[in-house]
Design a protein around this motif. Sequence first.
Motif, PDB file in Angstrom:
ATOM      1  N   TYR A  83      38.673  34.718  42.282  1.00  0.00           N
ATOM      2  CA  TYR A  83      39.810  34.336  41.750  1.00  0.00           C
ATOM      3  C   TYR A  83      39.285  32.792  41.170  1.00  0.00           C
ATOM      4  O   TYR A  83      38.791  31.911  41.791  1.00  0.00           O
ATOM      5  CB  TYR A  83      40.743  34.422  41.421  1.00  0.00           C
ATOM      6  CG  TYR A  83      40.963  33.720  43.085  1.00  0.00           C
ATOM      7  CD1 TYR A  83      41.845  32.541  43.101  1.00  0.00           C
ATOM      8  CD2 TYR A  83      41.280  34.137  44.070  1.00  0.00           C
ATOM      9  CE1 TYR A  83      41.681  31.385  44.256  1.00  0.00           C
ATOM     10  CE2 TYR A  83      41.287  33.209  45.545  1.00  0.00           C
ATOM     11  CZ  TYR A  83      41.570  32.290  45.665  1.00  0.00           C
ATOM     12  OH  TYR A  83      42.125  31.241  46.517  1.00  0.00           O
ATOM     13  N   GLU A 117      37.070  48.140  41.012  1.00  0.00           N
ATOM     14  CA  GLU A 117      37.673  46.997  42.170  1.00  0.00           C
ATOM     15  C   GLU A 117      36.017  46.533  42.213  1.00  0.00           C
ATOM     16  O   GLU A 117      36.179  45.171  42.814  1.00  0.00           O
ATOM     17  CB  GLU A 117      38.020  47.266  42.700  1.00  0.00           C
ATOM     18  CG  GLU A 117      38.839  46.037  43.940  1.00  0.00           C
ATOM     19  CD  GLU A 117      40.132  45.521  42.092  1.00  0.00           C
ATOM     20  OE1 GLU A 117      40.196  43.824  42.603  1.00  0.00           O
ATOM     21  OE2 GLU A 117      40.910  45.754  41.332  1.00  0.00           O
ATOM     22  N   ARG A 132      33.918  44.977  39.819  1.00  0.00           N
ATOM     23  CA  ARG A 132      34.074  43.359  39.686  1.00  0.00           C
ATOM     24  C   ARG A 132      34.182  42.500  39.962  1.00  0.00           C
ATOM     25  O   ARG A 132      33.877  41.217  39.417  1.00  0.00           O
ATOM     26  CB  ARG A 132      36.003  43.599  39.163  1.00  0.00           C
ATOM     27  CG  ARG A 132      37.190  42.240  39.284  1.00  0.00           C
ATOM     28  CD  ARG A 132      37.631  41.992  39.866  1.00  0.00           C
ATOM     29  NE  ARG A 132      37.839  40.668  39.324  1.00  0.00           N
ATOM     30  CZ  ARG A 132      38.639  39.343  40.231  1.00  0.00           C
ATOM     31  NH1 ARG A 132      37.709  39.795  41.501  1.00  0.00           N
ATOM     32  NH2 ARG A 132      38.412  38.220  39.566  1.00  0.00           N
ATOM     33  N   ASN A 133      34.511  42.911  41.701  1.00  0.00           N
ATOM     34  CA  ASN A 133      33.717  41.816  42.721  1.00  0.00           C
ATOM     35  C   ASN A 133      32.954  41.086  42.550  1.00  0.00           C
ATOM     36  O   ASN A 133      32.299  40.956  42.536  1.00  0.00           O
ATOM     37  CB  ASN A 133      34.928  42.075  44.061  1.00  0.00           C
ATOM     38  CG  ASN A 133      36.201  42.465  44.019  1.00  0.00           C
ATOM     39  OD1 ASN A 133      36.982  41.451  42.901  1.00  0.00           O
ATOM     40  ND2 ASN A 133      36.680  42.785  45.112  1.00  0.00           N
ATOM     41  N   ARG A 145      35.858  36.120  29.472  1.00  0.00           N
ATOM     42  CA  ARG A 145      37.178  37.454  29.495  1.00  0.00           C
ATOM     43  C   ARG A 145      35.766  38.820  30.024  1.00  0.00           C
ATOM     44  O   ARG A 145      35.886  39.322  28.427  1.00  0.00           O
ATOM     45  CB  ARG A 145      38.184  37.464  28.262  1.00  0.00           C
ATOM     46  CG  ARG A 145      39.203  38.590  28.462  1.00  0.00           C
ATOM     47  CD  ARG A 145      40.011  38.821  27.403  1.00  0.00           C
ATOM     48  NE  ARG A 145      40.458  37.091  26.516  1.00  0.00           N
ATOM     49  CZ  ARG A 145      40.248  36.720  25.370  1.00  0.00           C
ATOM     50  NH1 ARG A 145      39.392  37.200  24.517  1.00  0.00           N
ATOM     51  NH2 ARG A 145      40.304  35.326  25.030  1.00  0.00           N
ATOM     52  N   TYR A 159      36.576  43.803  30.534  1.00  0.00           N
ATOM     53  CA  TYR A 159      36.667  43.862  31.486  1.00  0.00           C
ATOM     54  C   TYR A 159      36.551  45.350  31.784  1.00  0.00           C
ATOM     55  O   TYR A 159      34.921  45.346  31.592  1.00  0.00           O
ATOM     56  CB  TYR A 159      38.119  44.393  29.959  1.00  0.00           C
ATOM     57  CG  TYR A 159      38.892  43.888  29.194  1.00  0.00           C
ATOM     58  CD1 TYR A 159      39.675  43.169  30.448  1.00  0.00           C
ATOM     59  CD2 TYR A 159      39.367  43.844  28.183  1.00  0.00           C
ATOM     60  CE1 TYR A 159      40.561  41.901  29.643  1.00  0.00           C
ATOM     61  CE2 TYR A 159      40.324  42.633  27.592  1.00  0.00           C
ATOM     62  CZ  TYR A 159      40.483  42.271  28.915  1.00  0.00           C
ATOM     63  OH  TYR A 159      41.496  41.405  27.579  1.00  0.00           O
ATOM     64  N   LYS A 184      37.736  35.683  33.520  1.00  0.00           N
ATOM     65  CA  LYS A 184      38.626  36.036  34.216  1.00  0.00           C
ATOM     66  C   LYS A 184      38.040  37.820  33.989  1.00  0.00           C
ATOM     67  O   LYS A 184      37.089  38.477  32.639  1.00  0.00           O
ATOM     68  CB  LYS A 184      40.066  36.358  33.251  1.00  0.00           C
ATOM     69  CG  LYS A 184      40.055  35.165  32.545  1.00  0.00           C
ATOM     70  CD  LYS A 184      41.825  34.965  32.268  1.00  0.00           C
ATOM     71  CE  LYS A 184      42.381  33.871  32.306  1.00  0.00           C
ATOM     72  NZ  LYS A 184      43.786  34.051  31.036  1.00  0.00           N
ATOM     73  N   LYS A 214      38.814  41.768  35.073  1.00  0.00           N
ATOM     74  CA  LYS A 214      39.647  42.266  34.796  1.00  0.00           C
ATOM     75  C   LYS A 214      39.962  43.833  34.989  1.00  0.00           C
ATOM     76  O   LYS A 214      39.250  44.020  33.997  1.00  0.00           O
ATOM     77  CB  LYS A 214      41.399  41.824  34.242  1.00  0.00           C
ATOM     78  CG  LYS A 214      41.803  40.411  34.240  1.00  0.00           C
ATOM     79  CD  LYS A 214      42.732  40.572  32.855  1.00  0.00           C
ATOM     80  CE  LYS A 214      43.277  38.899  32.697  1.00  0.00           C
ATOM     81  NZ  LYS A 214      44.095  38.941  31.984  1.00  0.00           N
ATOM     82  N   VAL A 215      40.527  45.005  35.588  1.00  0.00           N
ATOM     83  CA  VAL A 215      40.119  46.601  36.718  1.00  0.00           C
ATOM     84  C   VAL A 215      40.678  47.192  35.095  1.00  0.00           C
ATOM     85  O   VAL A 215      42.495  46.414  35.184  1.00  0.00           O
ATOM     86  CB  VAL A 215      40.121  46.512  37.247  1.00  0.00           C
ATOM     87  CG1 VAL A 215      40.323  47.810  37.117  1.00  0.00           C
ATOM     88  CG2 VAL A 215      39.326  46.245  38.377  1.00  0.00           C
ATOM     89  N   ARG A 216      40.498  47.701  34.278  1.00  0.00           N
ATOM     90  CA  ARG A 216      41.615  48.101  32.910  1.00  0.00           C
ATOM     91  C   ARG A 216      41.401  49.598  33.259  1.00  0.00           C
ATOM     92  O   ARG A 216      40.407  50.201  34.119  1.00  0.00           O
ATOM     93  CB  ARG A 216      41.630  47.518  31.996  1.00  0.00           C
ATOM     94  CG  ARG A 216      41.904  46.169  31.950  1.00  0.00           C
ATOM     95  CD  ARG A 216      43.090  45.755  31.634  1.00  0.00           C
ATOM     96  NE  ARG A 216      43.230  44.515  31.287  1.00  0.00           N
ATOM     97  CZ  ARG A 216      43.595  44.128  29.844  1.00  0.00           C
ATOM     98  NH1 ARG A 216      43.468  44.877  29.033  1.00  0.00           N
ATOM     99  NH2 ARG A 216      44.108  42.764  30.148  1.00  0.00           N
TER     100      ARG A 216
END
Length: 343
Positions: free
Chosen positions: A4, A38, A41-42, A56, A58, A108, A110-112
């Motif tokens: 983060y 997830e 994303r990491n 940004r 997604y 950022k 983000k998981v959506r």
Amino acid sequence: MQLYNTLSAKEREVLIEEAGKDRLTISFYKYAHIGNPEIFRNHLFINWDALEVLGRIYVAKEGINAQLSVPAENFEAFKTHLDTITFLENVRLNIAIEHDNKSFLKLKVKVRNQIVADGLNEGTFDVTNKGVHVDAEMFNQLIEDPDTVLVDMRNHYESEIGHFKNAITPDVDTFRDSLDIIEKDLADHKEDKKLVMYCTGGIRCEKASAYYKHKGFKQVYQLEGGIIEYTRQVGDKNLENKFLGKNFVFDHRRGERISDDVIANCHQCGNPCDTHVNCANEACHLLFIQCEECAKVMDNCCSDDCKEIHALPFEEQKELRKGKVVSNKIFKKGRSEVLKFKK
């Protein structure tokens, strides 16, 4: 392991200024089957944070939608990393026409549920049965055809400052709102007209084209790479530019100048203007169009009420904001009743 942001936007802004290095603003998307968003994303955050990528992004089970900024000197390393990901190898990157080192100030990822909020149930149609992708040259030819219906798949605040000549620009607040409206308005032309669509970078048209084919449209086309890639090809190939005004972008720049035409007006005085701003009152933050003169008179605010609040000491403003949810107002995007000359 860091997963983060540890720096605020203001702290990052200072670092960017001190570094004095050029950054590239880039966007891309890809529909693909991602088993564990997830974990993916990491993986992206760890690798891209090391390359000083900001933006940004997604991620969903259906793919990735990314808008980001990367130091120019790290671009090749960034591209090399993308190529190590099977479904992103040689992915088309939309590189901004106008660069701003501060287009993004945080990373950022983000998981959506979806990479674009379209409200569509994918199980009801084949998302891979897409329309025909066309380049800038073919697009220019198509939109001169009298049997073509050209549709802007973006929202009202985007098309207000710039759009293609003779395009239908739905007066909608969200992408999902436009889908049914367009189908209804063009219901009588599903077989005899060419439906040609465009958006900022191509992602909205990607699924919309499959949706409209499912709904019975026989001739469906989409501008590959959207307005961003169109502008690049027009310059590289010396083609006629048929886009009027600015292309709205979703970063701190808020717009890229595509032609010298100013087709919008200041929402406060009505004079020609196509500069989007956010109200300086943090409790409002309304997106609207404001000229330089009104910005001076209104202290960068959308209304007299906001101007009064913005003039208060910072701590008093914070107290007034406590416990109040203003997200609905923030996303009115120029619809507020305080604006006299809104679209």
